[in-house]
Design a protein around this motif. Structure first.
Motif, PDB file in Angstrom:
ATOM      1  N   VAL A   3      67.556   4.597 -35.045  1.00  0.00           N
ATOM      2  CA  VAL A   3      67.405   6.046 -34.966  1.00  0.00           C
ATOM      3  C   VAL A   3      66.507   6.564 -36.084  1.00  0.00           C
ATOM      4  N   LEU A   4      66.824   6.180 -37.334  1.00  0.00           N
ATOM      5  CA  LEU A   4      66.039   6.659 -38.469  1.00  0.00           C
ATOM      6  C   LEU A   4      64.624   6.099 -38.450  1.00  0.00           C
ATOM      7  N   GLY A   5      64.492   4.833 -38.066  1.00  0.00           N
ATOM      8  CA  GLY A   5      63.161   4.229 -38.035  1.00  0.00           C
ATOM      9  C   GLY A   5      62.253   4.917 -37.039  1.00  0.00           C
ATOM     10  N   MET A   6      62.749   5.090 -35.812  1.00  0.00           N
ATOM     11  CA  MET A   6      61.929   5.742 -34.786  1.00  0.00           C
ATOM     12  C   MET A   6      61.704   7.218 -35.119  1.00  0.00           C
ATOM     13  N   ASN A   7      62.724   7.859 -35.674  1.00  0.00           N
ATOM     14  CA  ASN A   7      62.578   9.269 -36.047  1.00  0.00           C
ATOM     15  C   ASN A   7      61.526   9.432 -37.149  1.00  0.00           C
TER      16      ASN A   7
ATOM     17  N   GLU B 273      63.507  16.863 -37.902  1.00  0.00           N
ATOM     18  CA  GLU B 273      64.093  17.164 -39.202  1.00  0.00           C
ATOM     19  C   GLU B 273      65.614  17.263 -39.096  1.00  0.00           C
ATOM     20  N   ASN B 274      66.098  17.891 -38.011  1.00  0.00           N
ATOM     21  CA  ASN B 274      67.547  17.986 -37.804  1.00  0.00           C
ATOM     22  C   ASN B 274      68.156  16.601 -37.596  1.00  0.00           C
ATOM     23  N   VAL B 275      67.442  15.741 -36.837  1.00  0.00           N
ATOM     24  CA  VAL B 275      67.929  14.381 -36.638  1.00  0.00           C
ATOM     25  C   VAL B 275      68.016  13.653 -37.965  1.00  0.00           C
ATOM     26  N   ARG B 276      66.974  13.771 -38.796  1.00  0.00           N
ATOM     27  CA  ARG B 276      66.971  13.092 -40.087  1.00  0.00           C
ATOM     28  C   ARG B 276      68.083  13.622 -40.990  1.00  0.00           C
ATOM     29  N   SER B 277      68.240  14.945 -40.991  1.00  0.00           N
ATOM     30  CA  SER B 277      69.276  15.525 -41.848  1.00  0.00           C
ATOM     31  C   SER B 277      70.667  15.084 -41.413  1.00  0.00           C
ATOM     32  N   ALA B 278      70.918  15.155 -40.078  1.00  0.00           N
ATOM     33  CA  ALA B 278      72.236  14.759 -39.575  1.00  0.00           C
ATOM     34  C   ALA B 278      72.480  13.269 -39.792  1.00  0.00           C
ATOM     35  N   SER B 279      71.420  12.459 -39.605  1.00  0.00           N
ATOM     36  CA  SER B 279      71.573  11.016 -39.790  1.00  0.00           C
ATOM     37  C   SER B 279      71.859  10.675 -41.241  1.00  0.00           C
TER      38      SER B 279
ATOM     39  N   ASN C   3      64.550  -5.077 -34.899  1.00  0.00           N
ATOM     40  CA  ASN C   3      64.481  -4.754 -36.322  1.00  0.00           C
ATOM     41  C   ASN C   3      63.139  -5.174 -36.914  1.00  0.00           C
ATOM     42  N   LEU C   4      62.624  -6.320 -36.470  1.00  0.00           N
ATOM     43  CA  LEU C   4      61.325  -6.775 -36.947  1.00  0.00           C
ATOM     44  C   LEU C   4      60.220  -5.810 -36.531  1.00  0.00           C
ATOM     45  N   THR C   5      60.320  -5.311 -35.295  1.00  0.00           N
ATOM     46  CA  THR C   5      59.310  -4.368 -34.811  1.00  0.00           C
ATOM     47  C   THR C   5      59.335  -3.069 -35.601  1.00  0.00           C
ATOM     48  N   VAL C   6      60.546  -2.543 -35.855  1.00  0.00           N
ATOM     49  CA  VAL C   6      60.674  -1.309 -36.633  1.00  0.00           C
ATOM     50  C   VAL C   6      60.132  -1.515 -38.037  1.00  0.00           C
ATOM     51  N   PHE C   7      60.466  -2.653 -38.635  1.00  0.00           N
ATOM     52  CA  PHE C   7      60.012  -2.950 -39.998  1.00  0.00           C
ATOM     53  C   PHE C   7      58.490  -2.942 -40.065  1.00  0.00           C
ATOM     54  N   LYS C   8      57.857  -3.609 -39.111  1.00  0.00           N
ATOM     55  CA  LYS C   8      56.401  -3.673 -39.100  1.00  0.00           C
ATOM     56  C   LYS C   8      55.788  -2.308 -38.819  1.00  0.00           C
ATOM     57  N   SER C   9      56.438  -1.521 -37.948  1.00  0.00           N
ATOM     58  CA  SER C   9      55.911  -0.192 -37.629  1.00  0.00           C
ATOM     59  C   SER C   9      55.922   0.718 -38.843  1.00  0.00           C
ATOM     60  N   LEU C  10      56.986   0.624 -39.653  1.00  0.00           N
ATOM     61  CA  LEU C  10      57.089   1.484 -40.828  1.00  0.00           C
ATOM     62  C   LEU C  10      56.003   1.171 -41.853  1.00  0.00           C
ATOM     63  N   LEU C  11      55.505  -0.067 -41.829  1.00  0.00           N
ATOM     64  CA  LEU C  11      54.544  -0.480 -42.855  1.00  0.00           C
ATOM     65  C   LEU C  11      53.139  -0.716 -42.306  1.00  0.00           C
ATOM     66  N   LYS C  12      52.914  -0.320 -41.050  1.00  0.00           N
ATOM     67  CA  LYS C  12      51.631  -0.682 -40.447  1.00  0.00           C
ATOM     68  C   LYS C  12      50.448  -0.036 -41.159  1.00  0.00           C
ATOM     69  N   ARG C  13      50.655   1.147 -41.758  1.00  0.00           N
ATOM     70  CA  ARG C  13      49.534   1.810 -42.424  1.00  0.00           C
ATOM     71  C   ARG C  13      49.277   1.283 -43.833  1.00  0.00           C
ATOM     72  N   THR C  14      50.162   0.447 -44.344  1.00  0.00           N
ATOM     73  CA  THR C  14      49.910  -0.132 -45.668  1.00  0.00           C
ATOM     74  C   THR C  14      48.910  -1.279 -45.588  1.00  0.00           C
ATOM     75  N   LYS C  15      48.626  -1.727 -44.326  1.00  0.00           N
ATOM     76  CA  LYS C  15      47.630  -2.774 -44.070  1.00  0.00           C
ATOM     77  C   LYS C  15      48.032  -4.134 -44.640  1.00  0.00           C
TER      78      LYS C  15
ATOM     79  N   THR D 294      69.562  -1.857 -48.029  1.00  0.00           N
ATOM     80  CA  THR D 294      70.557  -1.657 -46.971  1.00  0.00           C
ATOM     81  C   THR D 294      69.905  -1.132 -45.696  1.00  0.00           C
ATOM     82  N   LYS D 295      70.482  -1.518 -44.588  1.00  0.00           N
ATOM     83  CA  LYS D 295      70.087  -0.975 -43.292  1.00  0.00           C
ATOM     84  C   LYS D 295      70.962   0.246 -42.995  1.00  0.00           C
ATOM     85  N   PRO D 296      70.404   1.264 -42.328  1.00  0.00           N
ATOM     86  CA  PRO D 296      69.028   1.363 -41.885  1.00  0.00           C
ATOM     87  C   PRO D 296      68.057   1.489 -43.054  1.00  0.00           C
ATOM     88  N   VAL D 297      66.894   0.890 -42.879  1.00  0.00           N
ATOM     89  CA  VAL D 297      65.907   0.873 -43.959  1.00  0.00           C
ATOM     90  C   VAL D 297      65.313   2.257 -44.136  1.00  0.00           C
ATOM     91  N   HIS D 298      65.396   2.779 -45.357  1.00  0.00           N
ATOM     92  CA  HIS D 298      64.794   4.073 -45.675  1.00  0.00           C
ATOM     93  C   HIS D 298      63.326   3.838 -46.029  1.00  0.00           C
TER      94      HIS D 298
END
Length: 842
Positions: free
Chosen positions: A264-268, A285-291, A518-530, A610-614
């Protein structure tokens, strides 16, 4: 005659001291033979001592009338002692013969005879009489009574002595004590004949009961006490085991809850980074705050050691009051609307907007109060008020006044104490349909006390309640709140698109996790770091990769089948000549309980995440541990120029649209957009055969531990792509695995794995159908009907080889989409040689 009273009083004291537990602690069973009858015997002896004492008192005070009544009682209780003694001896020896019956009936006859004679003596001399001067005189029958008593005690001794000859060990010693008791009391009675007014009988009883307690009772009492201590020790050990099981449960629940929140947090976060629409940003923003609020609650509930020790920390931070109020209003407004209630707010617009305090705890407390108000209100509404006063002793602090008023059921005065009792509900019968455990107000009260205030309640039963508290908060800026909705809208307007904190195109990172999502989310969060990010889904694969490639950082998931994260790290550190022996290793874990950090650091990890990864914490950790010469920090935070894509089902997925087993809309939402969804769904498709085979292998090997881990991963993947019904079945199997319920797994595994393999058919049409079946003629209905008949006939004859030949021949044809799923199930059943499965399918 006062000496009679003194000796009897001494006898009473000795009896109570020696036999108090036996006589008055009815809750204990000391496992003494005939314990109940022995207790009755002691009561009879006590009554005899009391009557003996009263004899001395009444005689000394010349109270003749009372003395006569007491003498009657004296003879009756003395006879009762004989009766209960004979009953006790017979019951203790547990022999049923002519001698035991003779002894029992002798005691009964003696008691009845003495009782009748004693009462008759009031009117005519039978056992005793008193002259005109009030002097006591014994009748001849009294001497006969004493002689009969002597005979009864001697008989009981002889009867016990006879039984003793057949015994050995400790039980023989106990029988000797019973035999000696009868002799001691008999001798005292013989002396009583000679010294009629000397209480020899009382003295004999004193000596005899002490003898019985020492050699018959005390050993059993001591055994009972040792057994009680053993029982307490076992209960303590059981409690410690239960506590450990509770910790394990919370640890598992931590992993269980955090896995979906991770998605949820990763995709959000991806939505917040890539979206331009103000409405969607507001929702996100509401999803992030509630999560984040949910995560805060989970972190405290699952931190077992803090719960047990009562140590929940208050952590003050700077926060925006308008955002905090908005989160709570949005959360509660929907609940109130669902029940048809009005929800009003009354916020002082002059309240400072930027405050310093524990925002999470403030929100938790107020949310608990608001939620309760809505739950217990059926008509009318709820009013939420916030005001303030300046602190006189500190110009940079305020007293925040918070009040929640409802028109609910109210609270009876006598129920007010239950309000803050753990697990107790007010008017349980009336409120049985209202959800909740009864912990909310207790937590609220404790949190407010930790923040230096208390919760106040005013209530009128049937009219409603008001909950309020005053909370001291420091002021960061005196900018007034104004209209909180406007403030929140301005925050969204000022929302800046995500930009990576750094780039590191030369850095190489390895991420190991058994869940491909989880691997896909991890890579997506860092894709712009190249960064160059390699992935592995198990420890063995990771160890092979570290042999051939040098990494700057390695992330290892803790809970994996086969080698878990800790075992993988230990082997990594032990690699001879390995290029990654000293590489920084970070543990990825959903374990949020107390002591997790110490566990992972002691296991050899440099840190843990810790998961979910911030996303922010992940990037900060990368900046901390990656070689500084490979990091290029970003200097600007600019909005992305990427155009927003409309969320819609792409054409390639149209064959799946409307099918009950998959919810495409949910899958696309979980992934962020359709473009991100397709690779996730393809991962799910490509892993079907392997996952099914692996799970089958664990099942056949009865490896419940790895079975549970695997089914957990399958559940998580299914949820992400929208196969929610199957995910729920996986959840039940996972629960059974954790509970060790092998019978449930055996009853449901086959159907579960058949369903899982059945997804291959419709997904093949999406991902491989056009490519594999290009140029093939489609098998028509007549052809398939005849093929099904042949398969049925061959299955009845257990000819699975011929069925496989049919499947091979049909590879030249394209199976219609309407039959693809059924065809795949037949193929799978044939592979398992499952005759009944084939026949049932056809």
């Amino acid at each position: 005659m006062w000496y009679l009273a003194l000796i009897a009083l001494l006898a009473i004291m000795i009896l109570l001291i020696v036999n108090y537990d036996i006589m008055f602690n009815s809750s204990k069973d000391y496992n003494i033979p005939a314990q109940k009858i022995y207790k009755q015997f002691l009561y009879a002896v006590m009554a005899y001592y009391i009557s003996d004492m009263l004899w001395g008192i009444f005689y000394g005070l010349n109270l003749t009338t009372l003395l006569i009544a007491n003498v009657v009682l004296y003879y009756i209780v003395m006879a009762s002692g004989i009766l209960n003694w004979t009953r006790y001896v017979v019951a203790y020896l547990a022999d049923d013969n002519i001698y035991s019956r003779l002894l029992t009936w002798s005691g009964r006859i003696f008691f009845v005879g003495i009782a009748v004679a004693s009462i008759a003596s009031i009117f005519t001399p039978v056992l005793f009489w008193f002259d005109e001067a009030g002097e006591y005189h014994a009748c001849p029958a009294r001497y006969g009574q004493l002689i009969f008593q002597i005979v009864m005690f001697l008989l009981s001794s002889a009867y016990t002595f006879n039984a003793t000859l057949r015994l050995k060990g400790a039980i023989k010693r106990r029988h000797w004590a019973i035999c000696l008791f009868g002799l001691v009391v008999a001798v005292s009675l013989i002396l009583q004949l000679e010294f009629l007014f000397v209480p020899m009988y009382t003295i004999g009883y004193m000596l005899g009961t002490c003898l019985l307690h020492t050699f018959v009772v005390s050993e059993r009492v001591e055994e009972y006490r040792r057994a009680s201590l053993d029982s307490l020790r076992r209960e303590k050990e059981a409690a410690e085991q239960a506590s450990h099981a509770k910790s394990e449960f919370l640890s598992n629940m931590s992993h269980e809850i955090r896995t979906p929140i991770n998605a949820v947090l990763g995709m959000n976060e991806l939505i917040l980074r890539e979206c331009e629409d103000d409405n969607i940003l507001s929702y996100a923003e509401n999803v992030r705050s509630a999560s984040n609020t949910l995560l805060g609650l989970i972190n405290d509930i699952l931190d077992f050691s803090k719960i047990e020790a009562g140590k929940i920390d208050i952590i003050p931070v700077e926060y925006d009051l308008s955002s905090t109020l908005n989160d709570m209003v949005v959360m509660i407004h929907n609940r109130a609307d669902d029940k048809g209630l009005t929800f009003s707010v009354d916020f002082d617009q002059n309240v400072p907007k930027q405050l310093f305090g524990d925002e999470v705890r403030v929100k938790q407390v107020i949310t608990n109060i608001l939620t309760n108000a809505v739950k217990y209100t059926e008509t009318g509404g709820v009013t939420f008020s916030v005001g303030f006063d300046r602190c006189e002793d500190d110009e940079n602090s305020i007293i925040l006044h918070v009040k929640v008023q409802d028109t609910g059921i109210g609270i009876k005065p006598e129920d007010m104490e239950k309000l803050f009792s753990k697990f107790e509900r007010i008017e349980e019968k009336r409120n049985r349909n209202i959800e909740g455990t009864g912990l909310g107000m207790t937590i609220t009260k404790n949190l407010l006390e930790m923040m230096g205030t208390s919760l106040q309640v005013e209530s009128v039963y049937g009219q409603g309640s008001t909950f309020f508290f005053d909370l001291r908060q420091q002021v960061v800026k005196w900018e007034p709140l104004g209209d909180y909705r406007t403030s929140v809208h301005m925050l969204l307007k000022e929302h800046k698109k995500y930009r990576e904190k750094f780039t590191a195109p030369e850095a190489m990172v390895l991420v190991v996790d058994d869940n491909p999502m989880n691997l896909t989310v991890f890579k997506s969060l860092l894709k712009r770091t190249k960064m160059i990010i390699d992935t592995a889904d198990n420890g063995e694969e990771a160890l092979a990769m570290t042999q051939s490639q040098k990494y700057d950082l390695i992330f290892l998931d803790h809970m994996m089948p086969g080698k878990d994260g800790i075992e993988t790290l230990q082997e990594l550190r032990a690699q001879t000549g390995g290029s990654n022996v000293d590489t920084v290793a970070i543990c990825l874990t959903a374990n949020a309980i107390s002591g997790a950090r110490e566990q992972y650091i002691s296991a050899g990890f440099n840190d843990y995440l810790t998961k979910p990864v911030h996303p922010g914490k992940l990037e900060d950790m990368l900046i901390s541990y990656l070689p500084s010469d490979k990091i290029h920090k970003s200097l600007a935070v600019d909005a992305s120029d990427d155009e927003e894509e409309e969320l819609e089902v792409p054409e390639i997925l149209l064959p799946l649209k409307g099918q009950e087993w998959i919810d495409l809309a949910t899958g696309i939402k979980n992934s962020g957009d359709a473009e991100a969804y397709l690779p996730l769904l393809k991962i799910f498709y490509e892993s079907l055969d392997e996952d099914a085979s692996v799970l089958d292998g664990f099942y056949n090997e009865e490896n419940i531990h790895d079975y549970t881990i695997k089914v957990h991963a399958m559940k998580s993947s299914a949820r992400i792509v929208g196969v929610t019904g199957f995910a729920e079945k996986a959840q039940l199997l996972e629960n059974a695995g954790k509970a060790g319920d092998v019978d449930y797994i055996k009853a449901h595994h086959t159907a579960f794995i058949d369903t899982y393999r059945g997804f291959k058919g419709p997904l093949t049409e999406v991902f491989a159908g056009d490519e594999a079946d290009e140029g093939k003629p489609e098998a028509d209905a007549d052809l398939l009907e005849s093929v099904y008949e042949e398969i049925r006939a061959m299955a009845e004859e257990n000819d699975f080889d011929s069925i496989k030949d049919i499947f091979a021949e049909l590879e030249d044809y394209k199976i219609p989409a309407s039959d693809a799923e059924r065809w795949q199930r037949l193929v799978d059943a044939t592979e398992r040689q499952d005759k009944e499965g084939i026949l049932q399918e056809l």
